[in-house]
Write a protein that holds these residues in place. Structure first.
Motif, PDB file in Angstrom:
ATOM      1  N   THR A   1       8.619   3.137 -16.301  1.00  0.00           N
ATOM      2  CA  THR A   1       8.444   1.783 -15.784  1.00  0.00           C
ATOM      3  C   THR A   1       7.902   1.766 -14.365  1.00  0.00           C
ATOM      4  O   THR A   1       6.970   1.007 -14.050  1.00  0.00           O
ATOM      5  CB  THR A   1       9.782   1.020 -15.836  1.00  0.00           C
ATOM      6  N   LEU A   2       8.472   2.595 -13.493  1.00  0.00           N
ATOM      7  CA  LEU A   2       8.032   2.602 -12.099  1.00  0.00           C
ATOM      8  C   LEU A   2       6.568   3.007 -11.995  1.00  0.00           C
ATOM      9  O   LEU A   2       5.786   2.362 -11.273  1.00  0.00           O
ATOM     10  CB  LEU A   2       8.901   3.554 -11.269  1.00  0.00           C
ATOM     11  N   LEU A   3       6.172   4.038 -12.705  1.00  0.00           N
ATOM     12  CA  LEU A   3       4.783   4.485 -12.686  1.00  0.00           C
ATOM     13  C   LEU A   3       3.864   3.423 -13.288  1.00  0.00           C
ATOM     14  O   LEU A   3       2.754   3.191 -12.784  1.00  0.00           O
ATOM     15  CB  LEU A   3       4.646   5.800 -13.453  1.00  0.00           C
ATOM     16  N   LEU A   4       4.324   2.772 -14.335  1.00  0.00           N
ATOM     17  CA  LEU A   4       3.520   1.739 -14.991  1.00  0.00           C
ATOM     18  C   LEU A   4       3.325   0.527 -14.085  1.00  0.00           C
ATOM     19  O   LEU A   4       2.342  -0.201 -14.234  1.00  0.00           O
ATOM     20  CB  LEU A   4       4.180   1.310 -16.304  1.00  0.00           C
ATOM     21  N   PHE A   5       4.235   0.320 -13.169  1.00  0.00           N
ATOM     22  CA  PHE A   5       4.064  -0.758 -12.194  1.00  0.00           C
ATOM     23  C   PHE A   5       3.181  -0.322 -11.025  1.00  0.00           C
ATOM     24  O   PHE A   5       2.234  -1.006 -10.654  1.00  0.00           O
ATOM     25  CB  PHE A   5       5.418  -1.231 -11.669  1.00  0.00           C
ATOM     26  N   VAL A   6       3.477   0.843 -10.468  1.00  0.00           N
ATOM     27  CA  VAL A   6       2.812   1.272  -9.232  1.00  0.00           C
ATOM     28  C   VAL A   6       1.356   1.671  -9.473  1.00  0.00           C
ATOM     29  O   VAL A   6       0.462   1.300  -8.697  1.00  0.00           O
ATOM     30  CB  VAL A   6       3.587   2.439  -8.583  1.00  0.00           C
ATOM     31  N   LEU A   7       1.084   2.433 -10.532  1.00  0.00           N
ATOM     32  CA  LEU A   7      -0.267   2.949 -10.756  1.00  0.00           C
ATOM     33  C   LEU A   7      -1.306   1.841 -10.951  1.00  0.00           C
ATOM     34  O   LEU A   7      -2.354   1.863 -10.280  1.00  0.00           O
ATOM     35  CB  LEU A   7      -0.264   3.910 -11.952  1.00  0.00           C
ATOM     36  N   PRO A   8      -1.088   0.855 -11.820  1.00  0.00           N
ATOM     37  CA  PRO A   8      -2.076  -0.230 -11.928  1.00  0.00           C
ATOM     38  C   PRO A   8      -2.253  -1.009 -10.635  1.00  0.00           C
ATOM     39  O   PRO A   8      -3.364  -1.481 -10.345  1.00  0.00           O
ATOM     40  CB  PRO A   8      -1.497  -1.122 -13.034  1.00  0.00           C
ATOM     41  N   VAL A   9      -1.175  -1.150  -9.851  1.00  0.00           N
ATOM     42  CA  VAL A   9      -1.292  -1.854  -8.571  1.00  0.00           C
ATOM     43  C   VAL A   9      -2.236  -1.103  -7.636  1.00  0.00           C
ATOM     44  O   VAL A   9      -3.146  -1.691  -7.030  1.00  0.00           O
ATOM     45  CB  VAL A   9       0.103  -2.031  -7.921  1.00  0.00           C
ATOM     46  N   ILE A  10      -2.045   0.200  -7.525  1.00  0.00           N
ATOM     47  CA  ILE A  10      -2.911   1.012  -6.652  1.00  0.00           C
ATOM     48  C   ILE A  10      -4.360   0.976  -7.139  1.00  0.00           C
ATOM     49  O   ILE A  10      -5.300   0.777  -6.348  1.00  0.00           O
ATOM     50  CB  ILE A  10      -2.397   2.460  -6.590  1.00  0.00           C
ATOM     51  N   LEU A  11      -4.555   1.167  -8.438  1.00  0.00           N
ATOM     52  CA  LEU A  11      -5.907   1.159  -8.992  1.00  0.00           C
ATOM     53  C   LEU A  11      -6.563  -0.215  -8.838  1.00  0.00           C
ATOM     54  O   LEU A  11      -7.767  -0.313  -8.559  1.00  0.00           O
ATOM     55  CB  LEU A  11      -5.862   1.557 -10.467  1.00  0.00           C
ATOM     56  N   ALA A  12      -5.780  -1.275  -9.004  1.00  0.00           N
ATOM     57  CA  ALA A  12      -6.319  -2.629  -8.872  1.00  0.00           C
ATOM     58  C   ALA A  12      -6.760  -2.908  -7.437  1.00  0.00           C
ATOM     59  O   ALA A  12      -7.802  -3.540  -7.217  1.00  0.00           O
ATOM     60  CB  ALA A  12      -5.286  -3.663  -9.322  1.00  0.00           C
ATOM     61  N   TYR A  13      -5.986  -2.432  -6.471  1.00  0.00           N
ATOM     62  CA  TYR A  13      -6.402  -2.592  -5.070  1.00  0.00           C
ATOM     63  C   TYR A  13      -7.748  -1.905  -4.841  1.00  0.00           C
ATOM     64  O   TYR A  13      -8.668  -2.485  -4.243  1.00  0.00           O
ATOM     65  CB  TYR A  13      -5.355  -1.999  -4.127  1.00  0.00           C
ATOM     66  N   GLY A  14      -7.872  -0.666  -5.308  1.00  0.00           N
ATOM     67  CA  GLY A  14      -9.113   0.072  -5.104  1.00  0.00           C
ATOM     68  C   GLY A  14     -10.299  -0.584  -5.773  1.00  0.00           C
ATOM     69  O   GLY A  14     -11.368  -0.749  -5.155  1.00  0.00           O
ATOM     70  N   ALA A  15     -10.149  -0.972  -7.041  1.00  0.00           N
ATOM     71  CA  ALA A  15     -11.253  -1.578  -7.780  1.00  0.00           C
ATOM     72  C   ALA A  15     -11.636  -2.936  -7.190  1.00  0.00           C
ATOM     73  O   ALA A  15     -12.819  -3.288  -7.133  1.00  0.00           O
ATOM     74  CB  ALA A  15     -10.871  -1.730  -9.250  1.00  0.00           C
ATOM     75  N   THR A  16     -10.645  -3.694  -6.728  1.00  0.00           N
ATOM     76  CA  THR A  16     -10.931  -5.013  -6.161  1.00  0.00           C
ATOM     77  C   THR A  16     -11.676  -4.893  -4.848  1.00  0.00           C
ATOM     78  O   THR A  16     -12.633  -5.636  -4.598  1.00  0.00           O
ATOM     79  CB  THR A  16      -9.624  -5.806  -5.952  1.00  0.00           C
TER      80      THR A  16
END
Length: 360
Positions: free
Chosen positions: A328-343
């Motif tokens: 759960t923690l990884l599933l929350f943190v990883l998309p957040v980090i990737l979304a910041y970068g892509a945005t």
């Protein structure tokens, strides 16, 4: 005159949209979402902690900014500027980005097997709860632009009536600010009293047009005044203590439904909304009232960030689930980090395009 702390509060708030929208995938109150995993009280607390005052603060800031804009522009120029800045991104965002989010939601939540272009027909013809969780039509984050345009037009009408029909001498803000001590502290507190009554008026999917219009107008008429902001800055910790107390109560009541009390929930939400909004203004005025390289960088990109962030959150959550769905923690943190970068990458591409360095 442009106020640096308003710009800084705006881009900080917009940055928080990524974890906020990511956390919605674990909400415990059963609200449909583009991506929904399972209920998680801890992650849900992020949403519930921010939700009472997060978007109201954006409308409050918009009202303050409208005052500055109308001091430099005619009413007609302001209307044209609102049309270009709000309605055009609303149209293109709904046409180009939202069908992809609807497709990803339908594929994840309902195992849709078709292609994205075929699903576009479904998106524009399926009208259900407007959450987008079933692939039907939704505005996603662009609801704010739609509301802000309508509210701006309503505010312009009210302001024109005030300027051309009503005498300025009977305008409450002018009367109160002319007093020796300016607008009283108790008056600032009591201005939040209408919120519980407005919260259900002209409401669509829990978003009240009446409530946000009221907040916008308080920003325009009252919180755009330096004397009022100085008083808020002086009592910022007082407002923050009240706001945080109400926010914690709100989180406790929402995240743990067994403890819900209908008589306490709405007052807690509205108390959090009002006092956190004005506390953030005071804290911003005291600690964020400066322009710098980081502030300038973010202010230039904040609007683009707002436009592009949500689709990346949804995309990376759906893509990461098969890989780390049991963590759960990884599933929350990883998309957040990737979304910041892509945005941020999208922001840079749009900035370069706006500068005319290349043409698609």
């Amino acid at each position: 005159m442009r106020k640096d702390y308003i710009d800084n509060l705006r881009w900080i708030g917009i940055l928080l949209l990524v974890p906020y929208h990511a956390a919605m995938a674990w909400n415990v109150w059963g609200e449909p979402n583009y991506i929904y995993f399972k209920s998680n009280p801890l992650i849900s607390s992020i949403v519930v902690f921010l939700s009472p005052y997060f978007m109201p603060a954006m409308f409050l800031i918009s009202g303050i900014s409208a005052r500055s804009a109308l001091e430099k522009r005619t009413v007609w120029q302001f209307v044209i500027e609102r049309f270009k800045k709000l309605l055009i991104p609303l149209f293109w965002g709904t046409v180009l980005l939202m069908p992809w989010m609807g497709y990803l939601a339908d594929r994840f939540n309902y195992n849709y097997k078709g292609g994205v272009f075929r699903h576009s027909i479904i998106f524009f013809t399926r009208f259900t709860d407007f959450t987008g969780s079933d692939g039907g039509f939704s505005l996603g984050q662009f609801w704010f632009l739609a509301y802000l345009f309508v509210i701006s037009m309503l505010a312009v009408g009210i302001i024109c009536v005030q300027r051309n029909i009503l005498s300025e001498k009977i305008i409450p803000e002018k009367i109160m600010l002319e007093k020796k001590n300016g607008f009283p502290l108790i008056g600032i507190c009591f201005l939040g009293l209408p919120l519980p009554f407005l919260s259900s008026l002209l409401s669509v999917s829990g978003k009240s047009l009446a409530e946000f219009t009221y907040i916008f107008l308080t920003g325009y008429y009252l919180f755009s005044k330096d004397a009022v902001i100085s008083k808020i800055e002086k009592y910022k910790w007082f407002f923050l203590c009240i706001g945080l107390t109400a926010t914690v109560i709100h989180v406790d009541l929402v995240v743990w439904p067994a403890r819900q009390n209908a008589h306490v929930l709405l007052p807690a939400k509205c108390t959090s909304e009002w006092f956190m909004c004005i506390a953030l203004l005071g804290i911003g005025k005291r600690y964020l009232n400066a322009a710098g390289k980081i502030a300038g960088f973010m202010s230039q990109r904040s609007y683009s960030f707002y436009i592009f962030h949500y689709i990346w959150v949804v995309l990376f959550q759906s893509a990461c689930y098969p890989v780390c769905g049991n963590h759960t923690l990884l599933l929350f943190v990883l998309p957040v980090i990737l979304a910041y970068g892509a945005t941020f990458l999208c922001c840079e591409i749009r900035r370069i395009m706006d500068q005319g360095l290349f043409v698609l």
